[in-house]
Design an enzyme around this catalytic site. Structure first.
Site, PDB file in Angstrom:
ATOM      1  N   CYS A 254       0.904  -1.250  -0.143  1.00  0.00           N
ATOM      2  CA  CYS A 254      -0.068  -0.049   0.100  1.00  0.00           C
ATOM      3  C   CYS A 254       0.835   1.375  -0.033  1.00  0.00           C
ATOM      4  O   CYS A 254       0.399   2.380  -0.611  1.00  0.00           O
ATOM      5  CB  CYS A 254      -0.939  -0.012   1.116  1.00  0.00           C
ATOM      6  SG  CYS A 254      -2.394  -1.345   1.144  1.00  0.00           S
ATOM      7  N   ASN A 377      -0.473  -2.413  -6.925  1.00  0.00           N
ATOM      8  CA  ASN A 377      -0.765  -3.087  -6.056  1.00  0.00           C
ATOM      9  C   ASN A 377      -1.993  -3.404  -5.762  1.00  0.00           C
ATOM     10  O   ASN A 377      -2.711  -2.378  -5.216  1.00  0.00           O
ATOM     11  CB  ASN A 377       0.152  -2.456  -4.751  1.00  0.00           C
ATOM     12  CG  ASN A 377       0.050  -3.159  -3.532  1.00  0.00           C
ATOM     13  OD1 ASN A 377       0.320  -4.349  -3.326  1.00  0.00           O
ATOM     14  ND2 ASN A 377      -0.873  -2.513  -2.567  1.00  0.00           N
ATOM     15  N   GLU A 378      -2.406  -4.637  -5.622  1.00  0.00           N
ATOM     16  CA  GLU A 378      -3.924  -4.916  -5.192  1.00  0.00           C
ATOM     17  C   GLU A 378      -4.916  -4.049  -5.626  1.00  0.00           C
ATOM     18  O   GLU A 378      -5.862  -3.668  -4.698  1.00  0.00           O
ATOM     19  CB  GLU A 378      -4.044  -5.501  -4.063  1.00  0.00           C
ATOM     20  CG  GLU A 378      -3.706  -4.653  -2.723  1.00  0.00           C
ATOM     21  CD  GLU A 378      -3.651  -5.389  -1.361  1.00  0.00           C
ATOM     22  OE1 GLU A 378      -4.245  -4.384  -0.432  1.00  0.00           O
ATOM     23  OE2 GLU A 378      -3.236  -6.313  -1.278  1.00  0.00           O
TER      24      GLU A 378
END
Length: 776
Positions: A254, A377-378
């Protein structure tokens, strides 16, 4: 550790293994391995690596060895409530000294970090600043510490500054560091502590009346990892190095895409002189000094023999940003793409290229050998994400086809973003995508064959963030079994890394973690040992094998049984009415109305076997009132099964209906279907085996996980055993499955073409049969 050949473990044993129930013995496990030269399939050598993200104080106050907290006076309330530019600093007045301390921004040391301390001495000669570090400054008797600072005289006569280490037992070291002039100047000296104290402090003293400006006040142990000045904490860095990771992913997570566009991690802001690196809020609730920047990450990778895998934002910030994800304006994307291309040049370009020269200036003229680059990222697979990712991917494919671009398929191993992410990856022909999973130990034991049926012609998989919930030996064993499955599928699963890596005691935002630490000690979890055993017993050829007589897997508990209902709230007040449960215990419908009255989040409806650790939860208005999420509580751990965006309005009554038909769950909100999920009833694996060969050495490597409460003596036979030694090195991780303490033990056993191997209850065993010579 034990050495020598274990006695009494090489003779053949007949009959069944010992079990807890003599009336129902199981067969003796028999493992047959085909180790002939032409057997097996190639798998990637880079499979097991590590992932570093600055959360849990992993960087500042952790791996980055700086001992002064808030060294540049850049803390602010944006970092954490109550923080300010003088957080962690205190005024000290000695020997009748009188003075004050403030903060200014006029004519700073560097405009990237404009704040500096203003120390004014009005009387006496003993006024200064003291810093207690991160929960104290740990010093060792006889150890040396490098102090540096930038100072400028603003008013008064020239006079030397004094620095010292002190604690509860007095002064441990003291030295003059220099006489500030009317221009910013860097000063440095070395202090050698006369005592050991885990809670010492650094003091900077002015010796005459006047005004002094101070910035970038730093204290490093001289003994850093590999002796690099301003480097990494040696024991933590060594613990990571001992994992023998084949790659290191950084800086996030994150942290990479940030909470808002202004919080995005921009690699260029983290290189060059420390005073010019842009510091910012860490979205995990503290501050990033950027002392551990891209150069240091690349250098650390090189030091530990790991390939670098940097991750850059895909042009969008985190979807959990208040107000939702935001994209870099499309007219600004060319500049952002240039930034990413410059990163490749910084890592791989010649020393006379623009960005290769910046690398050379930092002391590394040779390229770092970048092969992998993560983009995103995700992320939620939104139109904004797809547009920007495609722009970045096209540029990298055209300019740097040698770089493997790693895409993303959302934050969960299933669901809408996962499906959309895979569809998008196939459309673009991506080389690799990043899957994430934080779930119960049972989930991992139910999914050891997750990748058996993945398309070998499509993108490869990087399991970039994964961990089972908990820090016990049982977690480690479940993870070891899952890693056996990853290794079996090493032709489609290219990379995998546990997450998070580091956590500082008392400053942990996420659990579990692989390594826990404080200022003076490091605790390695059972999961750490499982990761290390796999990484140091990995090869590049997976060998076919058969297993018979292993303990049978038992079906899992049914979390939907009973039709119970549990109504709860999350940081709010809610009302419920009209609750009705119809039909039987296996097939039933839950109906009710709910209203949120106040608070940041909504409400949670528990259903199924609510009086046990295994049941279902439907969270409406979770994640800061941004989502509707269906959870399964499994072995007491809550795991996400499906999530969609959706806030819950305050003061409004909602119609809620949950239909359970056998393993099928359907959730409706105001008569609209939100989730449809089938409960996984796969029996969790209890006995797992993986066999590989290292073609570089010819060694045969066997990993066996026994989750049963019984000891077994496995009968191991090897076809092609004439190529291996008659002895094997055996490493075993075993103990109480609910304990968070377990250490591996290594011994040498008789081996060869046919041998017995004791498998303790609740254990992970790794065997190395050397191609020739004796096991050591």
């Amino acid at each position: 550790m034990t050495n020598g050949v274990e006695p009494g473990r090489t003779s053949r044993t007949t009959g069944s293994a010992r079990t807890g129930d003599p009336a129902h013995p199981v067969d003796r496990p028999t493992i047959r391995i085909d180790a002939r030269p032409d057997a097996g399939k190639p798998i990637g050598r880079d499979l097991f690596g590590a992932f570093f993200e600055d959360l849990n104080y992993a960087a500042d106050g952790g791996l980055y060895a700086e001992l002064v907290q808030n060294r540049s006076f850049e803390y602010s309330p944006e970092d954490a409530a109550g923080w300010h530019a003088l957080t962690a600093w205190e005024l000290v007045e000695l020997r009748g000294g009188q003075g004050s301390v403030g903060v200014a921004t006029t004519d700073p040391l560097h405009p990237a970090n404009p704040h500096y301390a203003v120390l004014e001495v009005t009387a006496g000669d003993g006024v200064g600043l003291t810093n207690h570090g991160f929960d104290g400054i740990p010093v060792q008797a006889g150890a040396s510490y490098v102090v540096s600072l930038h100072a400028r005289r603003a008013k008064g006569p020239s006079a030397p500054l004094t620095v010292r280490l002190e604690g509860a037992r007095g002064t441990y070291a003291q030295a003059s560091i220099g006489e500030p002039t009317d221009t910013w100047t860097r000063y440095e000296t070395t202090l050698t502590s006369s005592a050991t104290d885990p809670e010492a402090r650094l003091v900077v003293l002015a010796t005459r009346p006047g005004t002094i400006h101070l910035d970038l006040v730093s204290l490093f142990p001289e003994a850093t990892f590999r002796g690099r000045p301003g480097g990494l904490r040696s024991d933590l860095a060594q613990a990571i190095a001992d994992l023998k990771p084949k790659f290191l992913r950084f800086p996030g997570g994150c942290v990479a895409h940030g909470l808002g566009l202004g919080n995005m991690y921009r690699w260029k802001d983290t290189i060059g002189p420390l005073e010019g690196r842009r510091q910012q809020r860490n979205l995990w609730g503290y501050h990033q000094s950027a002392g551990l920047g891209y150069f240091e990450y690349f250098q650390f990778c090189e030091d530990i023999g790991a390939k670098p895998l940097p991750v850059v934002a895909a042009g969008v910030c985190c979807q959990n940003t208040p107000g939702g994800p935001q994209g870099i304006p499309l007219d600004e994307m060319p500049a952002y793409v240039r930034e990413i291309l410059d990163l490749v040049e910084y890592a791989n370009g010649p020393a006379d290229s623009v960005w290769g020269a910046r690398r050379a200036e930092a002391g590394h003229p040779e390229p770092f050998g970048l092969e992998y680059l993560g983009v995103g990222n995700e992320d939620a697979i939104t139109p904004e994400f797809r547009d920007r990712f495609e722009i970045i991917h096209r540029a990298l494919r055209e300019r740097h086809p040698e770089i493997t671009v790693v895409g993303t398929v959302g934050p969960n191993p299933a669901g809408e973003d996962f499906d959309l992410g895979w569809e998008f990856a196939r459309k673009l022909g991506l080389a690799m995508v990043d899957e994430h999973m934080y779930l119960s130990p049972r989930w991992f034991l139910q999914n050891t064959r997750r990748y058996d049926d993945y398309d070998r012609a499509g993108p490869k998989v990087y399991v970039g963030e994964w961990a089972s919930r908990g820090s016990t030996l049982r977690n480690a064993l479940a993870e070891a079994a899952f890693m056996n499955g990853l290794e079996r599928n090493g032709d489609v699963v290219a990379l995998a890394s546990y997450a998070p890596l580091l956590a500082k005691s008392g400053h942990t935002q996420w659990n579990p973690d692989l390594i826990y630490f404080d200022n003076t000690s490091v605790r390695l979890t059972p999961s750490y040992h499982a990761q290390r055993m796999h990484s140091t017993h990995h090869g590049d050829v997976w060998l076919p094998h058969t297993v018979t007589g292993a303990p049978a897997a038992a079906p899992p508990p049914d979390p939907l049984r009973g039709g119970g209902v549990l109504l709860t709230t999350t940081d709010t007040q809610a009302d419920y009415r009209g609750l009705r449960v119809t039909s039987g215990a296996a097939d039933y419908t839950v109906e009710l109305q709910a209203r949120k009255n106040a608070g940041a989040e909504g409400f949670v409806i528990g259903f199924g076997a609510v009086d046990t650790p295994d049941h279902y939860l439907w969270s409406l208005g979770g994640w800061h009132n941004q989502s509707l999420t269906l959870h399964r509580r499994c072995d007491g751990f809550v795991e996400d099964l499906a999530r969609v965006p959706g806030p819950i309005e305050t003061g409004r009554w909602y119609d809620i209906r949950i239909e359970v038909t056998g393993p099928l769950v359907r959730c409706f909100l105001d008569n609209v279907l939100v989730h449809e999920v089938e409960d996984d009833r796969t029996p969790p694996e209890t006995f797992s085996v993986s066999c590989v060969r290292d073609s570089a050495t010819g060694d045969l490597l066997v990993k066996i996980v026994n989750l049963a409460p019984d000891e077994f003596v496995a009968d191991i036979g090897i076809d092609g055993a004439d190529r291996v030694s008659g002895r094997a090195t055996r490493t075993v991780l075993a103990g109480d499955p609910v304990s968070s303490l377990a250490d591996p033990h290594t011994s040498v056993i008789e081996a060869g073409g046919a041998f017995d191997c004791v498998l303790p209850p609740h254990s992970f065993t790794a065997l190395r049969l050397r191609a020739d010579g004796e096991a050591t």
